[in-house]
Design a protein around this motif. Structure first.
Motif, PDB file in Angstrom:
ATOM      1  N   VAL A  26       0.728  -1.154  -0.249  1.00 46.78           N
ATOM      2  CA  VAL A  26      -0.106   0.175   0.066  1.00 46.78           C
ATOM      3  C   VAL A  26       0.897   1.380  -0.041  1.00 46.78           C
ATOM      4  O   VAL A  26       0.941   2.035  -0.828  1.00 46.78           O
ATOM      5  N   PHE A  27       1.953   1.358   0.749  1.00 44.75           N
ATOM      6  CA  PHE A  27       2.520   2.481   0.992  1.00 44.75           C
ATOM      7  C   PHE A  27       3.562   2.764  -0.068  1.00 44.75           C
ATOM      8  O   PHE A  27       3.765   3.955  -0.470  1.00 44.75           O
ATOM      9  N   VAL A  28       4.625   1.801  -0.083  1.00 43.92           N
ATOM     10  CA  VAL A  28       5.683   1.754  -0.880  1.00 43.92           C
ATOM     11  C   VAL A  28       5.032   1.671  -2.482  1.00 43.92           C
ATOM     12  O   VAL A  28       5.594   2.631  -3.243  1.00 43.92           O
ATOM     13  N   TYR A  84      -9.903  -4.733  -1.389  1.00 43.76           N
ATOM     14  CA  TYR A  84     -10.794  -5.200   0.074  1.00 43.76           C
ATOM     15  C   TYR A  84     -11.351  -3.822   0.465  1.00 43.76           C
ATOM     16  O   TYR A  84     -12.136  -3.867   1.394  1.00 43.76           O
ATOM     17  N   ARG A  85     -10.854  -2.857  -0.114  1.00 41.80           N
ATOM     18  CA  ARG A  85     -11.403  -1.498   0.418  1.00 41.80           C
ATOM     19  C   ARG A  85     -13.099  -1.290   0.220  1.00 41.80           C
ATOM     20  O   ARG A  85     -13.349  -1.907  -0.751  1.00 41.80           O
ATOM     21  N   GLY A  86     -13.585  -0.488   1.024  1.00 44.01           N
ATOM     22  CA  GLY A  86     -14.933  -0.133   0.847  1.00 44.01           C
ATOM     23  C   GLY A  86     -15.873  -1.078   1.216  1.00 44.01           C
ATOM     24  O   GLY A  86     -17.077  -1.237   0.930  1.00 44.01           O
ATOM     25  N   ARG A  87     -15.254  -1.923   2.076  1.00 44.41           N
ATOM     26  CA  ARG A  87     -16.163  -3.110   2.442  1.00 44.41           C
ATOM     27  C   ARG A  87     -16.110  -3.378   4.088  1.00 44.41           C
ATOM     28  O   ARG A  87     -16.439  -4.261   4.761  1.00 44.41           O
ATOM     29  N   VAL A  89     -13.461  -2.787   6.194  1.00 46.50           N
ATOM     30  CA  VAL A  89     -12.043  -3.615   6.761  1.00 46.50           C
ATOM     31  C   VAL A  89     -11.417  -2.348   7.542  1.00 46.50           C
ATOM     32  O   VAL A  89     -11.095  -2.612   8.777  1.00 46.50           O
ATOM     33  N   GLY A  90     -11.194  -1.198   6.999  1.00 37.16           N
ATOM     34  CA  GLY A  90     -10.685  -0.212   7.608  1.00 37.16           C
ATOM     35  C   GLY A  90     -11.304   0.407   9.066  1.00 37.16           C
ATOM     36  O   GLY A  90     -10.677   0.430   9.864  1.00 37.16           O
ATOM     37  N   LEU A  91     -12.707   0.363   8.899  1.00 39.84           N
ATOM     38  CA  LEU A  91     -13.465   0.723  10.319  1.00 39.84           C
ATOM     39  C   LEU A  91     -13.266  -0.481  11.064  1.00 39.84           C
ATOM     40  O   LEU A  91     -12.869  -0.256  12.397  1.00 39.84           O
ATOM     41  N   GLU A 122     -13.088  10.821  10.510  1.00 37.62           N
ATOM     42  CA  GLU A 122     -14.084  11.644  11.191  1.00 37.62           C
ATOM     43  C   GLU A 122     -15.163  10.755  11.637  1.00 37.62           C
ATOM     44  O   GLU A 122     -15.698  10.924  12.750  1.00 37.62           O
ATOM     45  N   LYS A 123     -15.529   9.666  10.613  1.00 41.23           N
ATOM     46  CA  LYS A 123     -16.543   8.708  10.894  1.00 41.23           C
ATOM     47  C   LYS A 123     -16.377   7.964  12.404  1.00 41.23           C
ATOM     48  O   LYS A 123     -17.103   7.218  12.761  1.00 41.23           O
ATOM     49  N   LEU A 124     -15.109   8.008  12.795  1.00 43.91           N
ATOM     50  CA  LEU A 124     -14.682   7.300  13.964  1.00 43.91           C
ATOM     51  C   LEU A 124     -14.570   8.203  15.216  1.00 43.91           C
ATOM     52  O   LEU A 124     -14.216   7.766  16.300  1.00 43.91           O
TER      53      LEU A 124
END
Ligand SMILES: CC(C)(COP(=O)(O)OP(=O)(O)OC[C@H]1O[C@@H](n2cnc3c(N)ncnc32)[C@H](O)[C@@H]1OP(=O)(O)O)[C@@H](O)C(=O)NCCC(=O)NCCS
Length: 149
Positions: A26-28, A84-87, A89-91, A122-124
């Motif tokens: 993701v980052f590199v 996997y984004r938008g499902r 996982v991040g939350l 902000e959602k968190l």
């Protein structure tokens, strides 16, 4: 519909390696952060988390929590594999990170958000404060929120 993604503390060498692979992807690879920043000196003292695909148990995302002075938890390296984004996982990762910080007895959470991702935090309940600053070529802002005991 949001899928529940299990999250656990990355305690085994395999889980730690999976977390690092996600950070590099993701980052590199995706965001062109210099590879010498992954890993960094805080990894040795951080609590690392990985999220798993409930169907395959494959790692889908990662984050880390660092206990700083004065009861402060610094959450960072929040990364979810693109597919996997938008499902949710991040939350799931962030909620687990806040639970871990609470369990560690910490009372305040801070993070340095990429400015494009501020609405996610902000959602968190995180609130942006202070100026925009550059880190690894990406604009960031400090965000904070309390952690209820
Ligand atoms: C930021 C990131 C971790 C979010 O993970 P995710 O799994 O896609 O997020 P979720 O699916 O849990 O999203 C939760 C909510 O935040 C919103 N959201 C997620 N990313 C967002 C963004 N970049 N901008 C605005 N809203 C966002 C989602 O729309 C969702 O809202 P909803 O509940 O109203 O539908 C992920 O996009 C990522 O890894 N990005 C690349 C690395 C990165 O930028 N990390 C952050 C470093 S500070």
């Amino acid at each position: 519909m949001t899928t529940p993604f299990p999250v656990r503390v990355a305690e085994t060498p395999e889980d730690r390696a999976a977390a690092m692979r996600i950070r590099v992807a993701v980052f590199v690879d995706e965001q062109a952060v210099p590879p010498e920043l992954e890993p960094d000196e805080y990894d040795a003292v951080a609590r690392h988390l990985i999220a798993l695909d409930p169907a395959t148990s494959l790692p889908t995302g990662t984050a880390r929590v660092i206990a700083k002075e004065m009861g402060v938890a610094k959450i960072g390296r929040v990364a979810v594999l693109r597919e996997y984004r938008g499902r949710g996982v991040g939350l799931a990762l962030m909620r687990f990170a806040l639970d871990q910080a609470r369990e560690m007895g910490l009372t305040q959470a801070i993070l340095d958000a990429q400015v494009t991702v501020i609405p996610f935090y902000e959602k968190l309940g995180f609130v942006a404060e202070g100026p925009v600053f550059d880190d690894a070529g990406i604009d960031h802002r400090r965000m904070t929120r309390g952690i209820a005991p």
